[in-house]
Design an enzyme around this catalytic site. Structure first.
Site, PDB file in Angstrom:
ATOM      1  CG  ASP A  13     -31.826 -53.355 -27.109  1.00  0.00           C
ATOM      2  OD1 ASP A  13     -31.650 -53.161 -25.904  1.00  0.00           O
ATOM      3  OD2 ASP A  13     -32.036 -52.446 -27.929  1.00  0.00           O
ATOM      4  CE  LYS A  16     -25.974 -56.414 -23.800  1.00  0.00           C
ATOM      5  NZ  LYS A  16     -26.835 -55.938 -24.899  1.00  0.00           N
ATOM      6  N   GLY A  40     -30.658 -51.530 -20.858  1.00  0.00           N
ATOM      7  CA  GLY A  40     -31.911 -52.034 -20.299  1.00  0.00           C
ATOM      8  C   GLY A  40     -31.887 -53.540 -20.395  1.00  0.00           C
ATOM      9  CD  GLN A 227     -24.530 -49.603 -23.672  1.00  0.00           C
ATOM     10  OE1 GLN A 227     -23.415 -49.670 -23.169  1.00  0.00           O
ATOM     11  NE2 GLN A 227     -25.576 -49.299 -22.952  1.00  0.00           N
TER      12      GLN A 227
HETATM   13  P1  IMO Z   1     -28.439 -52.633 -23.931  1.00  0.00           P
HETATM   14  O1  IMO Z   1     -27.431 -52.800 -22.823  1.00  0.00           O
HETATM   15  C1  IMO Z   1     -29.580 -50.712 -27.676  1.00  0.00           C
HETATM   16  C2  IMO Z   1     -27.896 -46.745 -28.501  1.00  0.00           C
HETATM   17  C3  IMO Z   1     -28.887 -45.588 -28.507  1.00  0.00           C
HETATM   18  C4  IMO Z   1     -28.217 -44.667 -29.500  1.00  0.00           C
HETATM   19  C5  IMO Z   1     -26.733 -44.857 -29.209  1.00  0.00           C
HETATM   20  C6  IMO Z   1     -26.129 -43.817 -28.305  1.00  0.00           C
HETATM   21  O2  IMO Z   1     -29.850 -52.665 -23.486  1.00  0.00           O
HETATM   22  O3  IMO Z   1     -28.130 -53.543 -25.059  1.00  0.00           O
HETATM   23  P2  IMO Z   1     -26.309 -43.307 -25.703  1.00  0.00           P
HETATM   24  O4  IMO Z   1     -27.499 -42.963 -24.853  1.00  0.00           O
HETATM   25  O5  IMO Z   1     -25.587 -44.529 -25.248  1.00  0.00           O
HETATM   26  O6  IMO Z   1     -25.391 -42.149 -25.915  1.00  0.00           O
HETATM   27  O7  IMO Z   1     -26.940 -43.642 -27.156  1.00  0.00           O
HETATM   28  O8  IMO Z   1     -26.628 -46.126 -28.591  1.00  0.00           O
HETATM   29  N1  IMO Z   1     -27.914 -47.551 -27.264  1.00  0.00           N
HETATM   30  C7  IMO Z   1     -28.464 -48.769 -27.171  1.00  0.00           C
HETATM   31  N2  IMO Z   1     -29.179 -49.496 -28.076  1.00  0.00           N
HETATM   32  N3  IMO Z   1     -29.326 -51.250 -26.472  1.00  0.00           N
HETATM   33  C8  IMO Z   1     -28.595 -50.558 -25.553  1.00  0.00           C
HETATM   34  O9  IMO Z   1     -28.208 -51.092 -24.389  1.00  0.00           O
HETATM   35  C9  IMO Z   1     -28.168 -49.249 -25.875  1.00  0.00           C
HETATM   36  N4  IMO Z   1     -27.464 -48.298 -25.230  1.00  0.00           N
HETATM   37  C10 IMO Z   1     -27.307 -47.284 -26.094  1.00  0.00           C
HETATM   38  O10 IMO Z   1     -30.152 -46.005 -28.964  1.00  0.00           O
HETATM   39  O11 IMO Z   1     -28.443 -45.102 -30.821  1.00  0.00           O
HETATM   40 MG    MG Z   2     -31.638 -53.454 -23.795  1.00  0.00          MG
END
Ligand code: IMO
Ligand code: MG
Length: 444
Positions: A13, A16, A40, A227
């Site tokens: 988050d 990006k 997201g 992520q």
């Molecule tokens: P973007 O691309 C923030 C976190 C989840 C959880 C851990 C594992 O938007 O930056 P998962 O469903 O991947 O097995 O969850 O990773 N998580 C993220 N946190 N932004 C994301 O994506 C995330 N994708 C997974 O909250 O702690």
């Molecule tokens: Mg996000």
């Protein structure tokens, strides 16, 4: 050399999506190479807000090709939903979007397993996953015997394969002590996924070959990280991580394009820290500061709507991520959120069992005991909405950004002060501060 990659350096988050949208202007192809519908990405373009999850943010620019590479785990229902939403708003994808036939497919059993297993870490913790079946799908990929790839859905043997796996999973679910899901209907799942496969057929191809041709022809490729590096399965805060290589190390494995084709790595940072789900976060502020950041930064998950944990900028963690991802330059996002604070803190070292260190621990047991050592910088009262150039920034905001650059040892080439494209200050890497400096041990 034609490749750029954008990597989140915290726990995801980091905004990006906004940066990728801006950089897309100078690229021909945008590639998502890891993760899945757990991501997201929000892009504000021409006054409209777009929320993307699996489809690369580049899709909003008609001249750009987009690739969902083989390292992604693909929930076809989610991709189709996203495609429908984009098409309804006038975004054309035919001929521009390519989806890897190597991508592993998320099935209903993966969603069920994600729900069943998340609270069952050895020791009793909860990862707090996004519930999108990401971990279970990657587990089946690595385990091989129960895996189904997108390309498999087009083969005659697919029906038997889906039925075999669904039957096997049903047997596992019956053995589950409590809260097991309803048995899966293998024939119905096969029918649904065959329909998905037909809908996706025009887009499915060997994206590795496409990308290797592209880089050899000198087309400019932008790799869009999902992520953040601290959620990397191998190098993050295990087990509170996602199941893919979300740091810079994942670009080559996820896309099939060797790292030698990437000559610019941009590390994306929020001006503070956030985290969703469980796991240690040394600078978390479970207090008025955390609330200030959460409300001003609208820090609620795009995918799950959960309130994000908020805290001060952690330079120990960010420096680790930047080194791990081979970052050349930094983008500091959401600087405006810190406005209105008298003082701002930056964690520049940890104290673990009374020992001061600048090293990010490999074991979460150590990270859990880390007490942040803070530097305090003066804040600024002005709102930054109208800032358009570096010179408009309050001096304390500029000092804050410079300090981040200094602590990480990389130049800051982008500063974002709002969601709109116009609210972005771009600085020339040649003139914007410090060249890469060798790692200085903090307080050594
Ligand atoms: P973007 O691309 C923030 C976190 C989840 C959880 C851990 C594992 O938007 O930056 P998962 O469903 O991947 O097995 O969850 O990773 N998580 C993220 N946190 N932004 C994301 O994506 C995330 N994708 C997974 O909250 O702690
Ligand atoms: Mg996000």
């Amino acid at each position: 050399m034609p490749g750029t990659c954008v990597i989140g350096l915290q726990w995801g988050d980091e905004a990006k999506g906004k940066l990728v949208d801006i950089l897309t202007e100078d690229h021909d192809i945008v590639v998502r190479y890891a993760g899945g519908a757990n991501a997201g990405h929000t892009v504000v373009s021409a006054g409209q807000t777009w929320k993307l999850s699996i489809i690369p943010s580049g899709i909003l620019r008609p001249a750009v090709d987009c690739v969902i590479a083989g390292g992604v785990v693909l929930d076809p229902a989610k991709v189709i939903d996203e495609m429908d939403g984009l098409e309804a708003r006038g975004v054309a994808m035919r001929g521009r979007l390519r989806i890897s036939d190597r991508a592993h497919v998320v099935f209903p059993w993966h969603l069920a397993e994600d729900r069943l297993l998340d609270g069952s870490l050895s020791g009793g913790g909860t990862i707090g996953t996004t519930g999108r079946g990401i971990g279970p799908c990657y587990r089946d990929k690595v385990g091989r015997s129960l895996a189904i790839r997108l390309g498999d859905l087009y083969r005659p043997a697919c029906r038997a394969r889906v039925e075999h796996v669904a039957t096997f999973k049903n047997r596992l679910f019956t053995a589950w002590p409590a809260g097991a899901p309803e048995p899966l209907d293998p024939a119905a799942i096969h029918a649904t996924y065959s329909a998905y496969a037909e809908r996706l057929r025009p887009y499915v191809t060997d994206t590795t070959a496409f990308l290797l041709d592209a880089v050899e022809q000198g087309r400019r490729v932008l790799f869009e990280g999902a992520q953040g590096a601290l959620l990397d399965i191998d190098h993050g805060t295990f087990p509170y991580v996602t199941s893919s290589n979300s740091s810079g190390v994942g670009v080559a494995s996820g896309s099939g394009v060797p790292g030698r084709w990437v000559d610019r790595v941009i590390g994306v940072l929020k001006a503070y820290s956030t985290r969703v789900g469980g796991g240690p976060m040394p600078t978390e502020q479970d207090n008025a500061t955390g609330v200030h950041i959460r409300e001003r930064g609208r820090e609620y998950g795009t995918v799950t709507k959960r309130p994000r944990r908020c805290g001060w900028f952690d330079a120990v963690a960010a420096r680790y991520s930047a080194r791990l991802s081979g970052v050349d330059e930094l983008a500091v996002m959401l600087l405006d959120v810190l406005g209105g604070l008298d003082e701002i803190r930056i964690c520049s070292a940890y104290e673990i069992d009374g020992q001061r260190t600048g090293r990010f621990p490999s074991q979460i047991e150590d990270l859990e005991r880390a007490v942040p050592v803070y530097e305090t910088l003066p804040g600024w009262r002005q709102e930054l909405d109208a800032v358009r150039s570096e010179g408009d920034l309050p001096i304390n905001a500029r000092r804050y950004v410079d300090r981040i650059s200094e602590l990480i040892g990389r130049p800051v080439t982008v500063v974002s002060i709002g969601p709109d494209r116009a609210q972005t200050i771009l600085r020339d890497p040649e003139t914007s501060g410090r060249p890469w400096q060798p790692q200085q041990p903090v307080n050594a």
